[in-house]
Design a protein around this motif. Structure first.
Motif, short mmCIF file in Angstrom:
data_model
loop_
_atom_site.label_atom_id
_atom_site.label_comp_id
_atom_site.label_asym_id
_atom_site.label_seq_id
_atom_site.Cartn_x
_atom_site.Cartn_y
_atom_site.Cartn_z
N ASN A 79 38.80 34.12 49.80
CA ASN A 79 38.90 35.31 48.94
C ASN A 79 37.54 35.63 48.31
O ASN A 79 37.15 36.79 48.22
N LYS A 80 36.81 34.59 47.86
CA LYS A 80 35.49 34.88 47.25
C LYS A 80 34.50 35.35 48.29
O LYS A 80 33.63 36.17 48.01
N LYS B 58 40.62 44.95 49.91
CA LYS B 58 39.20 44.59 50.08
C LYS B 58 38.84 44.43 51.54
O LYS B 58 37.69 44.58 51.94
N GLU C 18 35.17 38.83 48.75
CA GLU C 18 34.76 39.57 47.55
C GLU C 18 33.25 39.73 47.44
O GLU C 18 32.77 40.71 46.86
N ASP D 219 40.27 45.11 41.83
CA ASP D 219 40.08 43.68 42.06
C ASP D 219 39.41 43.22 40.77
O ASP D 219 38.42 43.84 40.35
N SER D 220 39.97 42.22 40.11
CA SER D 220 39.53 41.93 38.74
C SER D 220 38.01 41.79 38.61
O SER D 220 37.41 42.34 37.69
N GLU D 221 37.38 41.09 39.57
CA GLU D 221 35.94 40.85 39.47
C GLU D 221 35.15 42.14 39.65
O GLU D 221 34.14 42.37 38.98
MG MG Z 1 39.59 39.19 42.93
#
Ligand code: MG
Ligand code: NAD
Length: 384
Positions: A212-213, A120, A216, A145-147
């Protein structure tokens, strides 16, 4: 057969990707690259019958070349680029960690090769230029990336213009609910104990700080072209709902699934097709409740810093990312307290005002400058 090069194959995402590929009849690995882990990379090459590997660390590459005569060993950051450009492949999985992933991203997209993107940081650092390059060469970027996998899959079913808002969820990390004073003395060991996901060290610390968020949110902005004010973050401690989209009529669609990255990896490597994986489906009756709560941005200020840098734009996200990489490294070496991570990032951003970005070379220069400045400022933050 889809021919795949994996950059970062010895890491958490890389090894899970090899697991997905080993059970597929239509996916084949043709190149592998890592930073410095010779032994695991040679084992992977032997196990998957790969004839060409690359190691970013030149000494490690030299050791590998001595030991392995069955194929070709490429060396250095240029070696990774060479592996991508010169191995005939259909897809590159970029699972490097940090801004070191930008080079391989640019190499793949520049050649018009489709990219499964776990790194990312490539989008955080160079989102505008990276997306423009993909557009110019026609290469597709599918997130790992899961989201973002969740959002990609949800958005794919909608007509253009009907998606009003995006939400990515956050587990909240190991320190959810703690106050700033409780965070003063937390250790690297505590920060590395993530409640729901098992991942590489850097992203695990980013999850504990909520950086991380922040990364993201930028990743979602660039991938889906959504303005920042329409991207929300929601804490969801169970990590089972990965993302939501809100439609124009008020309906919300959620993506629910086991917290296993092989779901996201399989989605990207199989180009959005759902292929069977040995993953236990969720038993929602047993789980019973899914809960949601707002993010405490006062305590977890990295998310605020990331949103601010995103809106400033130019080199600011690149500076934020570089300072974060230095800060996380220092924290893991016990050279910086946990709360010092956000402070070091803030001081670095203050010291280096944002500049416009016209070429990838502007980003490489900003990254180097921010790392140097963050290293200098680290001593002051530690002493404070
Ligand atoms: Mg993620
Ligand atoms: P990791 O630390 O486990 O693995 C990193 C890999 O990159 C290793 O193969 C390492 O050898 C290689 N590498 C490191 N530095 C390098 C360099 N300078 N040059 C070349 N190779 C280098 O990391 P990870 O947890 O697998 O994460 C990889 C990326 O995927 C990160 O951007 C992370 O944010 C993202 N991601 C990871 C997860 C996860 O579950 N692990 C989930 C979502 C996103």
């Amino acid at each position: 057969m889809r021919r795949i090069v994996i950059a970062g194959s010895t890491g958490s995402i890389g090894t899970q990707a090899l697991d997905v590929i080993s059970r597929s009849d239509s996916l084949e690995v043709v190149g592998l690259a890592a930073g410095s882990s010779v032994e695991p990379l040679l084992e992977q090459a032997a196990a998957h019958g790969v004839g060409r590997i690359a190691l970013a660390d030149p000494d490690a590459a030299a050791r590998a070349a001595e030991r392995w005569t069955a194929g070709q060993v490429l060396a250095g950051a240029e070696g990774l680029v060479e592996l991508i450009v010169e191995t005939e492949c259909d897809l590159v999985l970029n699972a490097l960690v940090g801004s070191a992933g930008l080079g391989p991203t640019v190499a793949a997209l520049g050649e018009g090769i489709d990219l499964a993107l776990a790194n990312k940081e490539s989008l955080v650092v160079g989102g505008e230029l990276v997306m423009a390059l993909a557009e110019a060469t026609g290469a597709q970027i599918v997130p790992v990336d899961s989201e973002h996998t969740a959002l990609h899959q949800l958005i794919a079913g909608q007509s253009p213009g009907s998606v009003a808002r995006l939400t990515i969820t956050a587990s909240g990390g190991p320190f959810r609910g703690l106050t700033r004073s409780q965070l003063e003395d937390v250790t690297a060991e505590q920060a590395l104990a993530h409640p729901t996901w098992s991942m590489g060290g850097k992203i695990t610390i980013d999850s504990a700080t909520l950086m991380n968020k922040g990364l993201e949110v930028m990743e979602a902005h660039h991938l889906f072209g959504t303005p920042y004010e329409r991207i929300d973050v929601l804490v969801h401690p169970q990590s089972l709902v990965h993302g939501f989209i809100q439609l124009a009529d008020g309906a919300m669609l959620a993506h629910v699934g086991p917290p296993d990255m092989r779901v996201a990896i399989s989605y990207a490597l199989n180009r959005g097709e759902s292929v069977q994986q040995p993953i236990e489906p969720l038993d929602l009756a047993e789980i019973g409740a899914l809960t949601f709560e707002p993010v405490d941005v006062e305590t977890f200020s990295c998310l605020r810093l990331a949103r601010e840098a995103a809106i400033v734009g130019g080199t600011a996200p690149c500076t934020l990312n570089a300072a974060n990489e230095i800060a996380v490294h220092a924290f893991l070496q016990n050279e910086l307290p946990f709360l010092g991570i956000a402070e070091l990032i803030e001081r670095t951003l203050e010291a280096l005002p944002a500049r416009p970005v016209r070429h990838f070379s502007d980003l490489y220069a900003a990254d180097t400058e921010a790392r140097e400045r963050a290293r200098e400022l680290c001593k002051g933050v530690r002493a404070a």
